[in-house]
Scaffold this active site. Structure first.
Site, PDB file in Angstrom:
ATOM      1  N   ASP A   1      52.687  -4.337  39.888  1.00 53.59           N
ATOM      2  CA  ASP A   1      51.712  -4.730  40.891  1.00 53.59           C
ATOM      3  C   ASP A   1      50.931  -5.913  40.303  1.00 53.59           C
ATOM      4  OD1 ASP A   1      49.853  -4.459  43.144  1.00 53.59           O
ATOM      5  OD2 ASP A   1      48.477  -3.619  41.659  1.00 53.59           O
TER       6      ASP A   1
ATOM      7  N   ASP B   1      47.402  -7.497  41.707  1.00 55.92           N
ATOM      8  CA  ASP B   1      45.947  -7.356  41.730  1.00 55.92           C
ATOM      9  C   ASP B   1      45.532  -6.018  41.119  1.00 55.92           C
ATOM     10  OD1 ASP B   1      44.751  -9.372  44.299  1.00 55.92           O
ATOM     11  OD2 ASP B   1      46.873  -9.170  43.878  1.00 55.92           O
TER      12      ASP B   1
ATOM     13  N   ASP C   1      47.990   0.094  39.819  1.00 52.71           N
ATOM     14  CA  ASP C   1      46.646   0.630  39.566  1.00 52.71           C
ATOM     15  C   ASP C   1      46.144   1.525  40.688  1.00 52.71           C
ATOM     16  OD1 ASP C   1      46.343  -1.654  41.343  1.00 52.71           O
ATOM     17  OD2 ASP C   1      44.190  -1.482  40.977  1.00 52.71           O
TER      18      ASP C   1
END
Length: 216
Positions: free
Chosen positions: A8, A10, A167
């Site tokens: 991922d 961001d 995240d």
């Protein structure tokens, strides 16, 4: 045997929240809407820019025309300011270099618009990734597995030899839906409690710890 690591963007590789919040609050200021803190924006991100725009738009203003105009203004402003405050998390470049040095294929898969995902990943990590895929028209975003399966096909990677690192709960669900393991990181936009509840396969608190989990 692990051969491919998909990240991922961001909240995992890059701390982008300052520029996302800046663009969101610019739209709010232009329209006389209430502004939001960066902590509030952290709770809004993860499902793509159109979803983010809808979340910071007051409920009474969420008609189709207003949302479309707010989205266009957000994209215009963010496109011009996406690197004002964005930077890699400490330890991430070294961790990526270690993985690449061991011969692993690396890729980025993000719910951020494809053009923004590519420009940021290529700017901050030039020559690092074998493939980059952001949100494209006609391809559902996370947690739908379609985009992740498309990326695996592009890489020629088998799900059982790949892992997704993210995240948030959208990453965990996306990996599970596509038949991959998911390693979650706590330095991004969601809490450790959120990641435990999402049932990530493992959780890392630092990039160095993540590197050890991937290379172990």
């Amino acid at each position: 045997m692990l051969k491919t690591v998909i990240f991922d963007l961001d909240g995992t590789l890059l701390n982008t929240i300052g520029d996302l919040a800046g663009a969101g609050n610019h739209v709010c200021a232009q329209r006389g809407w209430p502004s939001h803190t960066e902590a509030e924006f952290r709770g809004m991100v993860g499902y793509g820019i159109p979803n983010l725009v809808e979340k910071f738009t007051p409920e009474e203003c969420r008609d189709e025309a207003t949302l479309a105009a707010a989205l266009a203004e957000f994209q215009r402003y963010y496109g011009a300011h996406q690197r004002d405050r964005t930077a890699p998390y400490d330890g991430v470049p070294a961790m990526l270099a270690a993985l690449k040095g061991r011969g692993l294929r690396l890729a980025v898969y993000s719910n951020k618009a494809d053009e923004f995902s590519r420009s940021l990943a290529e700017h901050f990590f030039p020559g690092t990734f074998d493939a980059i895929l952001g949100k494209r028209p006609g391809i559902p975003g996370k947690p739908d597995p379609a985009g992740l399966r498309l990326l695996l096909a592009e890489l020629g990677a088998a799900p059982e030899e790949s892992v997704l690192v993210g995240d948030g709960e959208t990453d965990v669900r996306s990996a599970r839906n596509a038949g991959l393991r998911c390693l979650a990181v706590t330095w991004g936009f969601r809490s450790r409690e959120n990641l435990v509840e999402a049932a990530a396969d493992a959780i890392a608190d630092t990039p160095a710890e993540l590197g050890k989990l991937l290379l172990g």
